[in-house]
Design a protein around this motif. Structure first.
Motif, PDB file in Angstrom:
ATOM      1  N   ASP A 130      42.948  32.209  50.815  1.00  0.00           N
ATOM      2  CA  ASP A 130      41.849  32.850  50.104  1.00  0.00           C
ATOM      3  C   ASP A 130      40.573  32.096  50.472  1.00  0.00           C
ATOM      4  OD1 ASP A 130      41.135  34.674  47.571  1.00  0.00           O
ATOM      5  OD2 ASP A 130      40.058  32.772  47.366  1.00  0.00           O
ATOM      6  N   SER A 142      46.602  38.589  38.244  1.00  0.00           N
ATOM      7  CA  SER A 142      47.151  37.723  37.196  1.00  0.00           C
ATOM      8  C   SER A 142      47.267  38.429  35.845  1.00  0.00           C
ATOM      9  CB  SER A 142      46.288  36.465  37.065  1.00  0.00           C
ATOM     10  OG  SER A 142      44.942  36.812  36.766  1.00  0.00           O
ATOM     11  N   ARG A 168      30.462  37.941  36.986  1.00  0.00           N
ATOM     12  CA  ARG A 168      30.417  38.257  38.410  1.00  0.00           C
ATOM     13  C   ARG A 168      29.945  39.687  38.697  1.00  0.00           C
ATOM     14  NH1 ARG A 168      32.898  33.606  39.608  1.00  0.00           N
ATOM     15  NH2 ARG A 168      35.107  33.235  39.219  1.00  0.00           N
ATOM     16  N   LYS A 193      41.470  45.552  44.679  1.00  0.00           N
ATOM     17  CA  LYS A 193      41.852  44.585  43.662  1.00  0.00           C
ATOM     18  C   LYS A 193      41.052  44.803  42.390  1.00  0.00           C
ATOM     19  CE  LYS A 193      41.539  39.762  42.681  1.00  0.00           C
ATOM     20  NZ  LYS A 193      40.798  38.576  42.954  1.00  0.00           N
ATOM     21  N   LYS A 207      36.686  44.911  45.522  1.00  0.00           N
ATOM     22  CA  LYS A 207      37.098  43.990  44.465  1.00  0.00           C
ATOM     23  C   LYS A 207      36.206  44.224  43.250  1.00  0.00           C
ATOM     24  CE  LYS A 207      37.543  39.133  43.304  1.00  0.00           C
ATOM     25  NZ  LYS A 207      37.649  37.756  43.807  1.00  0.00           N
ATOM     26  N   GLN A 248      30.662  41.528  42.194  1.00  0.00           N
ATOM     27  CA  GLN A 248      31.883  42.334  42.219  1.00  0.00           C
ATOM     28  C   GLN A 248      31.571  43.752  41.735  1.00  0.00           C
ATOM     29  OE1 GLN A 248      34.726  40.033  39.921  1.00  0.00           O
ATOM     30  NE2 GLN A 248      34.939  38.521  41.550  1.00  0.00           N
ATOM     31  N   SER A 254      37.237  36.605  49.459  1.00  0.00           N
ATOM     32  CA  SER A 254      37.331  37.285  48.164  1.00  0.00           C
ATOM     33  C   SER A 254      36.045  37.206  47.355  1.00  0.00           C
ATOM     34  CB  SER A 254      38.470  36.675  47.340  1.00  0.00           C
ATOM     35  OG  SER A 254      38.180  35.338  47.003  1.00  0.00           O
ATOM     36  N   TYR A 305      52.567  38.054  42.014  1.00  0.00           N
ATOM     37  CA  TYR A 305      53.234  36.876  41.459  1.00  0.00           C
ATOM     38  C   TYR A 305      54.716  37.157  41.218  1.00  0.00           C
ATOM     39  CZ  TYR A 305      48.367  35.678  40.969  1.00  0.00           C
ATOM     40  OH  TYR A 305      47.045  35.438  41.257  1.00  0.00           O
ATOM     41  N   PHE A 320      44.086  34.078  35.949  1.00  0.00           N
ATOM     42  CA  PHE A 320      43.843  33.398  37.234  1.00  0.00           C
ATOM     43  C   PHE A 320      42.750  32.345  37.098  1.00  0.00           C
ATOM     44  CE2 PHE A 320      41.320  32.839  41.056  1.00  0.00           C
ATOM     45  CZ  PHE A 320      42.257  32.697  42.065  1.00  0.00           C
ATOM     46  N   ARG A 321      41.734  32.669  36.312  1.00  0.00           N
ATOM     47  CA  ARG A 321      40.619  31.721  36.210  1.00  0.00           C
ATOM     48  C   ARG A 321      41.054  30.442  35.543  1.00  0.00           C
ATOM     49  NH1 ARG A 321      35.732  36.097  35.448  1.00  0.00           N
ATOM     50  NH2 ARG A 321      36.096  37.035  37.497  1.00  0.00           N
ATOM     51  N   CYS A 326      36.938  31.562  49.386  1.00  0.00           N
ATOM     52  CA  CYS A 326      35.926  31.765  48.357  1.00  0.00           C
ATOM     53  C   CYS A 326      35.424  30.401  47.899  1.00  0.00           C
ATOM     54  CB  CYS A 326      36.495  32.542  47.170  1.00  0.00           C
ATOM     55  SG  CYS A 326      35.191  33.232  46.115  1.00  0.00           S
TER      56      CYS A 326
HETATM   57  C1  PBG Z   1      38.403  34.195  43.816  1.00  0.00           C
HETATM   58  C2  PBG Z   1      39.542  35.042  43.414  1.00  0.00           C
HETATM   59  C3  PBG Z   1      39.864  35.570  42.142  1.00  0.00           C
HETATM   60  C4  PBG Z   1      41.121  36.173  42.290  1.00  0.00           C
HETATM   61  C5  PBG Z   1      41.494  36.048  43.619  1.00  0.00           C
HETATM   62  N1  PBG Z   1      40.505  35.351  44.301  1.00  0.00           N
HETATM   63  C6  PBG Z   1      39.176  35.478  40.828  1.00  0.00           C
HETATM   64  C7  PBG Z   1      37.848  36.035  40.592  1.00  0.00           C
HETATM   65  O1  PBG Z   1      37.245  36.711  41.410  1.00  0.00           O
HETATM   66  O2  PBG Z   1      37.348  35.733  39.512  1.00  0.00           O
HETATM   67  C8  PBG Z   1      41.905  36.832  41.188  1.00  0.00           C
HETATM   68  C9  PBG Z   1      43.380  36.832  41.349  1.00  0.00           C
HETATM   69  C10 PBG Z   1      44.147  37.160  40.117  1.00  0.00           C
HETATM   70  O3  PBG Z   1      43.601  37.432  39.043  1.00  0.00           O
HETATM   71  O4  PBG Z   1      45.389  37.140  40.234  1.00  0.00           O
HETATM   72  N2  PBG Z   1      37.174  34.794  43.914  1.00  0.00           N
END
Ligand code: PBG
Length: 322
Positions: A117, A273, A216, A247, A194, A220, A164, A312, A203-204, A119
């Motif tokens: 990933d 997540s 975001r 996503k 996304k 996003q 990402s 997952y 995830f965070r 980012c």
């Molecule tokens: C990083 C990123 C995120 C996810 C994947 N890469 C989080 C976000 O954009 O806040 C989320 C993955 C998940 O929730 O399983 N930018």
């Protein structure tokens, strides 16, 4: 018409149902997300994502070995840095957790597909996906940093880099810096559509990447938009993306379908997540059947048009499908 037409004839036995099934899952289409950090012997469960862990490299090697035995062929790595700063500089440090993990995994398991990933949000002190200027994320200044991170992952041996961040122009910036650096064969899987989604919550916590101020939504996508997803995907393909991602997956199955039908390129979907944790929470309460619900979700994502699923559930689903 009835009584001549009887669709139930095709549902009469398991063998007939198998014969006419339109969609099937294959573990080769799964990408298994993993969280790596520095240290030794670390395997700490992420409370919001039961069954997922923060892993040091030695434990990552074990986890990936077990996942390979289950039939998983690809992983995507997220890194937790030792220290965060304003620009997220550990993202392009060749000795950081992700880069070290990639080198180790490619040595241990040469046939494994290693995706990273790309980012900055895990690495920045403010938790945003780029550099901050005038209270917002500065698009063009962020591009060079993302390109550096991607090249650093490629140098470590990543097969696929997956940006990402949702900055405009990042696929082109990454493609050209990869090519200049001798990595023209490294694949780009772009998180093309996304959305600014509530389903990234768990995830965070896992990636310690929650934004410290604001949200975001200025980079996003708005969950209400689908035509715009086609614009995003079209641009990423023009800029050199080899695989495009939608996503999250479950609330965006229509977007997956439209992207697949419009472009015909390999499409990935991220079963994120929040989708995972919702299902697991219902399972823990005994409200839902674990295996059936999981396979139904994954089948739906595939049926919508995804060729590849980041999930997952990868290990467990692969085991069930063997
Ligand atoms: C990083 C990123 C995120 C996810 C994947 N890469 C989080 C976000 O954009 O806040 C989320 C993955 C998940 O929730 O399983 N930018």
């Amino acid at each position: 018409m009835f009584p001549v037409a009887r669709p139930r004839r095709l549902r009469r036995t398991a063998a007939i149902r198998d014969l006419v099934r339109e969609t099937s899952l294959d573990p080769k289409d799964f990408i298994y997300p993993l969280f790596v950090r520095h240290g030794k012997g670390v395997r700490t469960e992420i409370t919001s994502m039961p069954g997922n862990y923060h892993l040091s490299i030695d434990m990552l090697v074990e986890e990936v070995g077990a996942a390979r035995d289950d039939g998983v062929c690809a992983v995507i790595l997220f890194g937790l840095p030792e220290k965060k700063d304003e620009t997220g500089s550990e993202a392009w440090d060749d000795e950081a957790a992700v880069q070290t993990a990639v080198r180790t995994l490619k040595k241990e398991y040469p046939g494994l597909i290693v995706v990273t990933d790309v980012c900055l949000c895990e690495y920045t002190s403010h938790g945003h996906c780029g550099v901050i200027e005038d209270g917002g994320v500065a698009n063009d200044k962020t591009l060079e940093l993302l390109a550096r991170a991607a090249v650093s992952h490629a140098r470590a041996g990543a097969d696929i880099v997956a940006p990402s961040d949702m900055m405009d122009g990042r696929v082109e910036a990454i493609r050209s810096y990869l090519d200049e650096s001798g990595f023209s064969e490294v694949t780009i899987l772009s998180y093309a559509a996304k959305y600014a989604s509530a389903f990234y919550g768990p995830f965070r916590e896992a990636a310690e990447s929650a934004p410290q101020f604001g949200d975001r939504r200025a980079y996003q996508m708005d969950p209400a938009n689908a035509d715009e997803a086609l614009v995003e995907v079209g641009l990423d393909i023009e800029e050199g993306a080899d695989i495009v991602m939608v996503k999250p997956a479950l609330a965006y199955l229509d977007v997956i379908r439209r992207v697949k039908e419009t472009y015909g390129v390999p499409v990935a979907a991220y079963n994120v997540s929040g989708e995972y944790s919702m299902l697991m929470a219902a399972v823990e309460r005994g409200w839902i059947e674990r295996e059936r619900a999981m396979l139904e979700v994954l089948t739906a994502i595939k049926r919508a048009g995804a060729d590849i699923i980041l999930t997952y559930h990868a290990r467990e689903a692969a085991r069930l499908l063997r």
